[in-house]
Design an enzyme around this catalytic site. Structure first.
Site, short mmCIF file in Angstrom:
data_model
loop_
_atom_site.label_atom_id
_atom_site.label_comp_id
_atom_site.label_asym_id
_atom_site.label_seq_id
_atom_site.Cartn_x
_atom_site.Cartn_y
_atom_site.Cartn_z
N ALA B 78 0.90 -1.31 0.01
CA ALA B 78 -0.02 0.06 0.14
C ALA B 78 0.97 1.27 -0.09
CB ALA B 78 -0.97 -0.07 1.28
N GLY B 79 2.11 1.39 0.69
CA GLY B 79 2.67 2.41 0.85
C GLY B 79 3.66 2.58 -0.31
N HIS B 300 -6.58 -18.02 10.83
CA HIS B 300 -6.27 -19.09 9.81
C HIS B 300 -6.11 -20.51 10.39
CE1 HIS B 300 -4.47 -20.71 6.22
NE2 HIS B 300 -4.63 -19.50 5.64
N SER B 318 0.11 -23.07 3.58
CA SER B 318 -0.93 -22.59 3.00
C SER B 318 -2.02 -23.55 3.07
CB SER B 318 -0.64 -22.87 1.35
OG SER B 318 -1.74 -22.91 0.40
N ARG B 365 -12.60 -21.34 6.65
CA ARG B 365 -11.43 -21.36 7.69
C ARG B 365 -12.10 -21.20 9.08
NH1 ARG B 365 -7.86 -16.51 4.86
NH2 ARG B 365 -7.02 -17.72 3.21
N HIS B 440 -3.80 -14.03 11.51
CA HIS B 440 -3.28 -13.84 10.49
C HIS B 440 -3.52 -12.52 9.73
CE1 HIS B 440 -2.34 -14.94 6.46
NE2 HIS B 440 -3.31 -14.95 5.93
N GLU B 464 -3.93 -2.60 4.68
CA GLU B 464 -4.36 -3.26 5.86
C GLU B 464 -4.66 -2.33 7.00
OE1 GLU B 464 -2.33 -6.94 6.82
OE2 GLU B 464 -3.46 -7.41 8.70
N ARG B 474 -11.95 -11.77 5.30
CA ARG B 474 -11.45 -11.32 3.94
C ARG B 474 -11.26 -12.45 3.09
NH1 ARG B 474 -6.30 -11.94 2.23
NH2 ARG B 474 -5.51 -12.41 4.09
N LEU B 480 -3.69 -8.28 -0.97
CA LEU B 480 -2.57 -7.79 -1.96
C LEU B 480 -3.32 -6.97 -2.82
CD1 LEU B 480 -0.51 -11.13 -2.18
CD2 LEU B 480 -0.38 -9.21 -0.64
C1 LIG Z 1 2.36 -14.98 6.29
C2 LIG Z 1 0.90 -14.14 5.55
C3 LIG Z 1 0.42 -14.55 4.28
C4 LIG Z 1 -0.51 -13.82 3.44
N1 LIG Z 1 -0.54 -14.05 2.37
C5 LIG Z 1 -1.65 -13.59 1.70
C6 LIG Z 1 -2.12 -13.80 0.22
O1 LIG Z 1 -1.40 -14.76 -0.23
N2 LIG Z 1 -2.90 -13.06 -0.52
C7 LIG Z 1 -3.28 -11.89 -0.06
O2 LIG Z 1 -3.95 -11.22 -0.76
N3 LIG Z 1 -2.97 -11.54 1.34
C8 LIG Z 1 -1.84 -12.19 1.99
N4 LIG Z 1 -1.83 -11.66 3.47
C9 LIG Z 1 -2.08 -10.38 3.59
C10 LIG Z 1 -1.35 -9.33 3.23
O3 LIG Z 1 -0.16 -9.82 2.85
C11 LIG Z 1 -1.38 -7.98 4.02
O4 LIG Z 1 -2.37 -7.78 4.44
C12 LIG Z 1 -0.92 -6.87 3.17
O5 LIG Z 1 0.36 -7.27 2.65
C13 LIG Z 1 -0.63 -5.63 4.01
O6 LIG Z 1 0.06 -4.61 3.09
P1 LIG Z 1 0.47 -3.27 3.66
O7 LIG Z 1 0.95 -2.46 2.60
O8 LIG Z 1 -1.23 -2.64 4.26
O9 LIG Z 1 1.18 -3.47 4.93
P2 LIG Z 1 2.74 -4.20 5.29
O10 LIG Z 1 2.99 -4.76 4.10
O11 LIG Z 1 2.46 -4.78 6.62
O12 LIG Z 1 3.53 -2.81 5.56
C14 LIG Z 1 3.46 -1.98 6.50
C15 LIG Z 1 4.64 -0.88 6.37
O13 LIG Z 1 4.34 0.03 7.58
C16 LIG Z 1 5.79 0.09 8.20
N5 LIG Z 1 5.53 0.67 9.58
C17 LIG Z 1 4.33 0.36 10.29
N6 LIG Z 1 4.51 0.96 11.55
C18 LIG Z 1 5.24 2.00 11.53
C19 LIG Z 1 5.63 3.20 12.06
N7 LIG Z 1 5.18 3.47 13.30
N8 LIG Z 1 6.70 4.03 11.49
C20 LIG Z 1 7.23 3.78 10.43
N9 LIG Z 1 6.87 2.77 9.78
C21 LIG Z 1 5.76 1.90 10.17
C22 LIG Z 1 6.47 -1.05 8.02
O14 LIG Z 1 7.98 -0.44 8.23
C23 LIG Z 1 5.99 -1.35 6.47
O15 LIG Z 1 6.93 -0.56 5.53
C24 LIG Z 1 -0.92 -12.55 3.99
C25 LIG Z 1 -0.53 -12.29 5.18
C26 LIG Z 1 0.27 -12.84 6.05
C27 LIG Z 1 1.11 -12.41 7.34
#
Ligand SMILES: Cc1cc2nc3c(=O)[nH]c(=O)nc-3n(C[C@H](O)[C@H](O)[C@H](O)COP(=O)(O)OP(=O)(O)OC[C@H]3O[C@@H](n4cnc5c(N)ncnc54)[C@H](O)[C@@H]3O)c2cc1C
Ligand code: SF4
Ligand code: FES
Lengths: 253, 676
Positions: B78-79, B300, B318, B365, B440, B464, B474, B480
């Site tokens: 997202a970021g 999960h 998985s 699930r 999860h 997220e 979800r 993703l």
């Molecule tokens: C093991 C696992 C498997 C998954 N598999 C799937 C899948 O197959 N398909 C699917 O669609 N989803 C899946 N998900 C869910 C999905 O991966 C996540 O919901 C999604 O990637 C979150 O993305 P995001 O960019 O919101 O956050 P994140 O990728 O968690 O990024 C958070 C960012 O914020 C930064 N941050 C946080 N707090 C601070 C702070 N206070 N100061 C500075 N920086 C900060 C971190 O450094 C990081 O860069 C899975 C999740 C997990 C845990």
């Protein structure tokens, strides 16, 4: 099946308060280590202990703890990520034996200065990527995904080298401190794909220039990098890197 | 998986069933607030809404863009996608993450895949079907306009990623391969072996680094946002700590974006990375951003069980394993410590096949998770005992190996089974695997309107960290999609409408609001370093996790939640008086970092329990003991709870204020559903 008897270990760990102070090896005893613990969980337990005794806990990096983010990385008995082909976070204590002495050090490389204890600065990797480790395509300008088919084998090869996690073990393992395996993996990933062709020459030239500028050493084909790589990136990506570089220079880059 | 997922919930029939004795369980724990009547979604036909909004959103003159400063906290999907896109557009972007490189955000760990309504398989998929599946999957607790838009832009994501060089799986003809995932009937999931998140994130990371080289984006790695700066009711910057030097930095901007990920680590053990936290979102909440549906958690069913009290995180396996593995526990608790291979067939309880004969091991699930909990509660769990209870069930491939051969299983699940062996030291081809549910994903998050803006003007929240698209549950492969939809295709349009009024009046570092934010951060840090208590930060975190898992996990009850709230309040009090953080601020100090995160998790934990207490219905991924059918299945209450619970912070020690956003569906019928 794992054995259930818990172990006692002697740990010799590099302690260094910050980037500028001198560091030294310190010795610690840990007892009751379960073979099911990961290596980092063993260090967590030691840290809880140190904290209770009023001693500064040992700083080390980790995040995902499932072998994919590339944040962890320790020299364990002289091996980057330890004795198995995996990341430090996926190494388990069953790979060690009761009574063993384990030496734990940070990555050692000119381009990876130590920040504290076992934590190093790997931002040089980001700067190498900045110099061309991408395909220039602005958001919204992409053509329909199926407009360019990619032969399956090319896509598979691109994928298998794109699995590099940027951990830096290859650099730590290399006697020259070279990042050629890391760089070769990226060059090969993008070079295998039709989308990567337009910038192929400039990419390799600029990334290599940045690599040298950061203080990484040259590659002399020793192969320690690929042996240490948790993702088993093959040595032939370095041949690809060299080949692409020669081609680019021939093209006058 | 080519089977139809059964519905998970039954809907209460309001005409007969609304219990007259239905009381507000959370009365006294919160105060009622004004409803949220306008989430700012265009009205009109649903398929036109996003186009309308994009057209209405004002443009920012290119020459003005470099005068506009944008802070983005988070470099996950997202970021990073938003930072790259806004950088390309010519804005001045500052990007923050707590890891040492933007590439390490936890998005990297996603395994399964990403959904998109490309309909490459000609199997009847469409934007409308993806929209429908997502709303239904979320048990009718998401906002339809947002979900429709998500489905609509999903196709652009795949185009963008392919152009960036993301090596998705392909067929022999060179075109992209798709699979069906998480029980949906169409094949719309794009994947890169078991590393889809990694490949997508590397694509976004590279686009981000390209903008760093271009000078539009500046990255701040090993920086943690510790406070939001709000000036004249608008978000105008953040206070961040340089995690290497300890410097407390003020960063000012015209707009702030939080893309800081999920808060699953409130449970201590989860499949999240060690550093995942709620701090950025929670600090914003305390400054006025509503927090929506905090109790919506996804659990999960197939994770590797806890092996001892040293456990620091859990690893997902998985779900596809349930296609061929059979789940069982011994019929008699006395057999639980035996070698499973010595337990004869007649002494095994294949409980999912027994209770749910039509779906067996492939039940949804939440049902699989809950059933595992029940058998372990009965003392029939297997594997190592932690705190006196064995929490694990067998997932057995013996029958599948007989049927398909070892090679057949290897070909399908090789990676996963290897990972299992690496972690447990047991060979799953010989001994049945052990699995147990784990936290999860969180569907709850900062409340945002259609533009992804929170209740603080100028504070946008994506990925997220926000709440909007997944309702109470979800679908697999949709997170993703949401992260990249928000960052590449939604936010860059909605943010420009806000920025069209900028650049805003310059804020000075000596402004009282800036000084206040900065001082509060410094005071908190000083407090942690000077308590000199007796307990480590981790010990508090673990205790909080136990409370949350026990009372606000898979199954919740009124009594349990009330007890949890008391326990959390006591824990909070003790934490502030008795935590032990060594070292100084002026160097890398991992205990200090964790102390701040745990302090915020404790406050969040309390709000989650209050939210769960208020929501006296079973829906999506969670089950309320008081809301079940005669057969013990989940019972949803559309008559009472078809709303988003958006919580406003009212001050320390004050009950939070509940604002309800009613959910209405115009493009989809809220279906009466029944399971069985
Ligand atoms: C093991 C696992 C498997 C998954 N598999 C799937 C899948 O197959 N398909 C699917 O669609 N989803 C899946 N998900 C869910 C999905 O991966 C996540 O919901 C999604 O990637 C979150 O993305 P995001 O960019 O919101 O956050 P994140 O990728 O968690 O990024 C958070 C960012 O914020 C930064 N941050 C946080 N707090 C601070 C702070 N206070 N100061 C500075 N920086 C900060 C971190 O450094 C990081 O860069 C899975 C999740 C997990 C845990
Ligand atoms: S090539 Fe291998 S060792 Fe080097 S950074 Fe990549 S994954 Fe790590
Ligand atoms: S902590 Fe992520 S790879 Fe080891």
């Amino acid at each position: 099946m794992s054995s259930n008897s818990n172990m006692s270990l002697t740990l010799k760990i590099w302690r260094q308060p910050d980037a500028v102070s001198a560091g030294a090896m310190h010795t610690y005893q840990v007892t009751d280590v379960s073979p099911d613990m990961s290596f980092l969980e063993m260090l967590d337990v030691l840290n809880e202990d140190l904290n209770a005794k009023g001693e500064d806990p040992i700083a080390f990096d980790s995040d995902c703890r499932e072998g994919i983010c590339g944040m962890c990385g320790l020299m364990i008995n002289g091996d980057a990520h330890g004795p198995e082909v995996t990341t430090t976070c996926q190494l388990h204590m069953r790979s060690f034996t009761d009574g063993e002495t384990i030496t734990i050090e940070p990555w050692r490389a000119t381009a990876f200065p130590v920040i504290k204890d076992l934590v190093v600065d790997r931002s040089s990797f980001d700067r190498i990527i900045q110099q061309g480790g991408y395909i220039s395509v602005n958001t919204g300008s992409a053509p329909e995904a199926h407009s360019v088919p990619v032969p399956r084998d090319d896509a598979m090869r691109a994928f298998s080298v794109a699995t590099c996690i940027g951990c830096g073990a290859c650099v730590a393992a290399c006697p020259n401190g070279s990042a050629s395996l890391f760089m070769g993996a990226k060059i090969t990933h993008l070079g295998e794909l039709p989308q990567g062709q337009p910038e192929r020459d400039s990419r390799v030239v600029n990334m290599v220039a940045q690599h040298d500028h950061e203080g990484f050493g040259g590659c002399t084909n020793i192969g320690e990098c690929t042996a240490a790589c948790p993702k088993e990136i093959p040595l032939d990506v370095i041949s690809q890197l060299n080949k692409d570089l020669r081609t680019a220079l021939k093209h006058g880059f | 998986m080519n089977y139809e997922m059964p519905d998970t919930t039954t809907t209460a029939d309001p005409s007969q069933d609304t219990p007259a004795e239905m009381t507000d369980d959370a009365a006294g724990y919160y105060s009622p607030g004004e409803p949220i009547v306008d989430a700012k979604a265009p009205t009109g036909p649903i398929a036109d809404r996003w186009q309308d909004r994009k057209f209405e959103a004002r443009l920012v003159n290119p020459s003005n863009r470099r005068k506009l400063n944008i802070i983005i906290v988070g470099t996950g999907l997202a970021g990073a996608s938003a930072a790259a896109t806004l950088g390309e557009a010519g804005y001045n972007v500052k990007s923050f993450c707590y890891q040492d490189s933007p590439r390490r955000a936890h998005s990297i760990a996603a395994q399964g895949g990403i959904n998109a309504a490309k309909n490459y398989k000609e199997d009847g998929d469409s934007v409308h079907r993806l929209f429908y599946d997502t709303v239904k999957g979320g048990d009718y607790r998401s906002r339809e306009s947002n979900v429709y838009r998500l489905a609509e832009v999903s196709t652009n994501i795949i185009d963008q990623c392919v152009a960036q060089g993301v090596p998705f799986a392909r067929e022999y003809g060179g075109l992209l391969d798709n699979r069906s995932f998480g029980g949906v009937q169409v094949s719309r999931t794009f994947y890169a072996r078991g590393q889809t998140g990694q490949q997508l994130l590397i694509g976004a990371y590279q686009a981000l680094e390209r903008q760093v080289a271009a000078g539009t984006v500046e990255t701040f790695t090993r920086h943690e946002m510790l406070e939001l700066i709000v000036v004249d009711d608008k978000a105008r910057g953040i206070i961040a700590r340089d995690m290497v030097t300890g410097a407390i930095e003020t960063h000012l901007a015209d707009v702030v974006v939080l893309a800081s990920g999920g808060y699953g680590n409130v449970f201590y053990l989860s499949t999240n990375a060690m550093g995942c936290n709620v701090t950025a979102a929670w600090r914003a909440h305390r400054k006025g951003a509503y927090f929506a549906n905090p109790c919506y958690t996804q659990i999960h069913p197939t994770c590797i069980p806890v092996s001892g009290s040293h456990q620091s995180k859990l690893t997902l396996m998985s779900e596809s394993l349930r296609n061929d593995g059979r789940i069982w526990v011994p019929k008699n608790a006395a057999d639980c410590e035996k070698d499973p291979r010595d337990i004869p067939e007649e002494d095994r309880d294949y409980y999912l096949e027994r209770i749910y004969p039509s779906f067996g091991n492939l039940v949804p699930r939440d049902i699989a998770s809950r059933a595992a909990k029940y058998v372990c509660d009965e003392g029939r769990g297997v594997g190592p005992k932690v705190d006196g209870v064995a929490r694990g069930v067998y997932l057995d491939f013996a029958a599948a190996i007989e049927r398909l051969g070892k090679d057949g299983i290897e070909e399908k699940y090789d990676n996963l089974l290897d990972m299992y062996e690496r972690i447990t030291g047991e060979n799953p081809y010989e001994v049945p695997m052990r699995i147990y549910p784990a936290v999860h994903y969180v569907m709850g998050g900062v409340w945002v309107d259609y533009d992804l803006m929170s209740t603080i003007p100028g504070l946008f929240v994506t990925g997220e960290a926000n709440f909007s698209d997944h309702g109470a549950n979800r679908l697999g492969a949709s997170a993703l999609m949401q992260g990249l939809a928000d960052g590449y295709f939604v936010l860059p349009h909605t943010i420009r409408d806000y920025l069209a009024d900028g650049p805003f009046e310059k804020v000075d570092e000596s402004h009282p609001a800036v000084v206040e934010a900065r001082t509060s951060v410094e005071e908190r840090i000083n407090h942690f370093l000077n308590v000199n208590g007796t307990r480590s930060v981790d010990s508090y975190h673990r205790e909080l996790g136990n409370i949350m898992w026990e009372y606000c996990g898979m199954e919740r009850t009124e009594d349990g939640l009330k007890k949890a709230i008391d326990l959390i309040r006591t824990l909070k009090d003790d934490f502030w008086r008795n935590v032990k953080v060594l070292g100084t601020n002026e160097s890398l100090n991992q205990s200090l970092e964790k102390a701040g995160r745990v302090a915020d998790f404790i406050e969040l934990g309390e709000l989650m329990c209050i939210d769960a207490l208020n929501r006296r219905e079973s829906c999506g991924g969670h089950f309320r003991g008081e809301s079940q059918t005669e057969d013990g299945e989940a019972l949803r209450h559309d008559d009472l709870f078809a709303y988003v619970a958006a919580w406003e912070f009212a001050g320390d020690g004050e009950p939070p204020v509940l604002h309800k956003e009613e959910l209405t569906y115009t493009a989809i019928e809220m279906k009466q559903r029944s399971y069985k």
